[in-house]
Design a protein around this motif. Structure first.
Motif, PDB file in Angstrom:
ATOM      1  N   ASP A  29       0.906  -1.208  -0.074  1.00 24.27           N
ATOM      2  CA  ASP A  29      -0.110   0.040  -0.037  1.00 24.27           C
ATOM      3  C   ASP A  29       0.790   1.185   0.015  1.00 24.27           C
ATOM      4  O   ASP A  29       1.907   1.460   0.569  1.00 24.27           O
ATOM      5  CB  ASP A  29      -1.010  -0.053   1.456  1.00 24.27           C
ATOM      6  CG  ASP A  29      -2.049  -1.087   1.181  1.00 24.27           C
ATOM      7  OD1 ASP A  29      -2.407  -1.436   0.098  1.00 24.27           O
ATOM      8  OD2 ASP A  29      -2.395  -1.420   2.267  1.00 24.27           O
ATOM      9  N   GLY A  53      -2.784  -5.847 -12.649  1.00 28.50           N
ATOM     10  CA  GLY A  53      -2.799  -5.499 -11.291  1.00 28.50           C
ATOM     11  C   GLY A  53      -3.978  -6.213 -10.696  1.00 28.50           C
ATOM     12  O   GLY A  53      -4.633  -7.293 -11.249  1.00 28.50           O
ATOM     13  N   PRO A  54      -4.156  -6.349  -9.346  1.00 26.51           N
ATOM     14  CA  PRO A  54      -5.549  -6.810  -8.773  1.00 26.51           C
ATOM     15  C   PRO A  54      -6.759  -6.531  -9.285  1.00 26.51           C
ATOM     16  O   PRO A  54      -7.659  -7.336  -9.175  1.00 26.51           O
ATOM     17  CB  PRO A  54      -5.304  -6.398  -7.189  1.00 26.51           C
ATOM     18  CG  PRO A  54      -3.937  -5.949  -6.961  1.00 26.51           C
ATOM     19  CD  PRO A  54      -3.493  -5.547  -8.537  1.00 26.51           C
ATOM     20  N   ASP A  55      -6.743  -5.683  -9.991  1.00 27.05           N
ATOM     21  CA  ASP A  55      -7.891  -5.038 -10.524  1.00 27.05           C
ATOM     22  C   ASP A  55      -7.995  -5.261 -12.005  1.00 27.05           C
ATOM     23  O   ASP A  55      -9.082  -4.699 -12.795  1.00 27.05           O
ATOM     24  CB  ASP A  55      -8.196  -3.303 -10.287  1.00 27.05           C
ATOM     25  CG  ASP A  55      -8.532  -3.258  -9.036  1.00 27.05           C
ATOM     26  OD1 ASP A  55      -9.110  -4.270  -8.003  1.00 27.05           O
ATOM     27  OD2 ASP A  55      -8.530  -1.777  -8.442  1.00 27.05           O
ATOM     28  N   GLY A  56      -7.128  -5.955 -12.553  1.00 30.29           N
ATOM     29  CA  GLY A  56      -7.197  -6.104 -13.778  1.00 30.29           C
ATOM     30  C   GLY A  56      -5.854  -5.638 -14.902  1.00 30.29           C
ATOM     31  O   GLY A  56      -4.819  -5.291 -14.268  1.00 30.29           O
ATOM     32  N   ARG A  58      -3.097  -4.007 -16.788  1.00 29.48           N
ATOM     33  CA  ARG A  58      -2.336  -2.651 -16.626  1.00 29.48           C
ATOM     34  C   ARG A  58      -1.439  -2.323 -17.742  1.00 29.48           C
ATOM     35  O   ARG A  58      -0.668  -1.435 -17.745  1.00 29.48           O
ATOM     36  CB  ARG A  58      -1.493  -2.689 -15.280  1.00 29.48           C
ATOM     37  CG  ARG A  58      -2.607  -2.589 -13.959  1.00 29.48           C
ATOM     38  CD  ARG A  58      -3.412  -1.191 -14.190  1.00 29.48           C
ATOM     39  NE  ARG A  58      -2.915   0.008 -14.141  1.00 29.48           N
ATOM     40  CZ  ARG A  58      -2.724   0.683 -12.912  1.00 29.48           C
ATOM     41  NH1 ARG A  58      -3.079   0.067 -11.736  1.00 29.48           N
ATOM     42  NH2 ARG A  58      -1.983   1.726 -13.017  1.00 29.48           N
ATOM     43  N   GLU A  85      -2.786  -0.080  -6.810  1.00 26.07           N
ATOM     44  CA  GLU A  85      -3.590  -0.726  -5.586  1.00 26.07           C
ATOM     45  C   GLU A  85      -2.515  -1.840  -4.896  1.00 26.07           C
ATOM     46  O   GLU A  85      -1.938  -2.499  -5.737  1.00 26.07           O
ATOM     47  CB  GLU A  85      -4.599  -1.378  -6.101  1.00 26.07           C
ATOM     48  CG  GLU A  85      -4.443  -2.539  -6.990  1.00 26.07           C
ATOM     49  CD  GLU A  85      -4.810  -1.831  -8.625  1.00 26.07           C
ATOM     50  OE1 GLU A  85      -5.155  -2.703  -9.468  1.00 26.07           O
ATOM     51  OE2 GLU A  85      -4.364  -0.955  -8.728  1.00 26.07           O
ATOM     52  N   TRP A  89       0.245  -8.343  -7.525  1.00 21.56           N
ATOM     53  CA  TRP A  89       0.355  -7.982  -9.279  1.00 21.56           C
ATOM     54  C   TRP A  89       0.994  -9.141  -9.670  1.00 21.56           C
ATOM     55  O   TRP A  89       1.468  -9.988  -9.118  1.00 21.56           O
ATOM     56  CB  TRP A  89       1.235  -6.693  -9.418  1.00 21.56           C
ATOM     57  CG  TRP A  89       0.454  -5.524  -8.830  1.00 21.56           C
ATOM     58  CD1 TRP A  89      -0.139  -5.185  -7.518  1.00 21.56           C
ATOM     59  CD2 TRP A  89       0.046  -4.330  -9.535  1.00 21.56           C
ATOM     60  NE1 TRP A  89      -0.596  -3.995  -7.633  1.00 21.56           N
ATOM     61  CE2 TRP A  89      -0.489  -3.435  -8.967  1.00 21.56           C
ATOM     62  CE3 TRP A  89       0.426  -4.148 -11.007  1.00 21.56           C
ATOM     63  CZ2 TRP A  89      -0.668  -2.227  -9.318  1.00 21.56           C
ATOM     64  CZ3 TRP A  89       0.083  -2.634 -11.442  1.00 21.56           C
ATOM     65  CH2 TRP A  89      -0.359  -1.622 -10.735  1.00 21.56           C
TER      66      TRP A  89
END
Length: 400
Positions: A29, A53-56, A58, A85, A89
């Motif tokens: 973080d 990344g954790p959200d998709g 990049r 985030e 990753w």
């Protein structure tokens, strides 16, 4: 500074078991930047490089780069800037070519805490050259023919030019539009509108969805298409989001089209820059065998001026209302010529109009031929594609 190192050797067995491999990287973080460096013997093999990344998604640079940086405010071309985030990753490697003896590799990922590094200096936009006069071409009421190129690359994948430089080159060649189709990424999309306005050229958002068994262009501002999925999913997802999918260079070297498609796209890049000897009937034969109802497109696959593949060769002409090129493509109002100023065959209403084709053959959809006399001739049109051929049977122009 948090650092993760992955080392190993990819083998032929690894390549056979799965093309894409994901290496985990923990990003704490508050990280201000993630930098990844890939090392391997490029004389021995080819590894593609990307990041999730954790959200998709990049970013992706394929085999064009061996490092990238992502920060909240900027990123290496091909990658998406934005908040980093915290969490796991993944550096994604594509095992494109692995030699018989295996391929050693090293991946070093560093996540820096605090303020991100300053972005590299960007070159100023180039001076926009004078545009050649547009050709005077007949069109249906409310329509006009626009000249362009549906396949090009920039520094956001394996091209040599920035988006602004590409737009300036298009203006110098008298093109009205260019589809910017960098490999497996949409990082170039935010730059297209402003660069196009500066140069007076419409830059269409696109992406070349790229696998080792074939490539396809997804046209439209539709977000990123997951190239790791089967090609049938590329088509479904592109259409669901309002875009158009076209099979690219179906006859090529190791990137020829080999994807099974239960339902086939409506478009295919029949005329690619590699069709240099147009007496060779391979592209036309592939088209007829694949699906004669497929709408043919053209693309230069431009990467760099040094490669000798001119932007706009071939030129794709789209008859469209105003600047809505994608609407014209979707409707199949397409013509293709070897260049912007080369002979043309156009479909206008119920007529086929030939420009600059004196002494050529007009080949009908049924294969019948007639000789064209004069610089501009019109003939009654039948359904199906027409083409112009020279006396040695070289294809000069096509119309859907």
């Amino acid at each position: 500074m948090a650092q993760v190192v992955h080392r190993g050797r990819w083998t032929l067995e690894d390549r056979a078991d799965g093309f894409y491999r994901e290496l985990p990287v923990e990003v704490p973080d508050g990280a201000g930047a993630l930098t990844v460096r890939l090392a391997f013997d490029r004389s021995a093999g080819v590894l593609d490089l990307g990041c999730f990344g954790p959200d998709g998604f990049r970013g992706w640079s394929g085999g064009a780069r061996d490092s990238f940086t992502i920060t909240p405010g900027w990123a290496t071309p091909g990658y998406l800037p934005g908040p980093l985030e915290g969490g796991i990753w993944h550096v994604c490697l594509g095992l494109h070519r692995v030699p018989a003896g295996g391929l050693e590799y090293e991946v070093v990922a560093e996540a820096g805490i605090g303020a991100p590094p300053a972005p590299p200096n960007a070159p100023p936009p180039p001076t926009v050259p004078a545009r050649p006069p547009r050709r005077d071409l007949p069109a249906e009421p409310g329509m006009r023919w626009l000249a362009g190129d549906l396949h090009s690359h920039t520094v956001h994948s394996d091209g040599a030019l920035t988006v602004d430089e590409l737009a300036s080159l298009a203006a110098a060649g008298g093109l009205d539009f260019v589809a910017v189709t960098d490999h497996n990424t949409v990082s170039h999309h935010p730059a297209l509108a402003a660069a196009g306005r500066r140069a007076g050229v419409l830059l269409l958002p696109g992406q070349e969805v790229t696998r080792d068994t074939g490539h396809a262009n997804a046209f439209g501002d539709i977000g990123w298409i997951d190239f790791r999925r089967p090609a049938a999913d590329w088509l479904t997802e592109t259409e669901r989001r309002g875009g158009l999918l076209s099979v690219n260079h179906p006859l090529a070297n190791d990137c020829a089209w080999r994807h099974p498609m239960p339902r086939r796209p409506r478009f295919a890049e029949i005329w690619h820059w590699t069709w240099q000897d147009r007496r060779w009937g391979g592209p036309l034969a592939w088209w007829l065998a694949w699906d004669p109802d497929v709408i043919p497109l053209g693309g230069s696959d431009f990467h760099s001026p040094a490669q000798g593949r001119p932007l706009g060769a071939p030129t794709t002409w789209v008859q469209c209302p105003g600047d809505d090129v994608l609407a014209g493509i979707s409707a199949g109002r397409i013509a293709i010529s070897s260049g912007r100023d080369a002979p043309l065959v156009l479909r206008v209403g119920d007529e086929i109009v030939v420009h600059g084709g004196d002494g050529t053959y007009l080949v009908n959809p049924d294969g019948g031929r007639r000789v064209v006399f004069g610089d501009r001739r019109s003939f009654r049109a039948n359904p199906g594609p027409y083409r112009l051929e020279s006396s040695d049977n070289s294809v000069i122009a096509l119309v859907a």
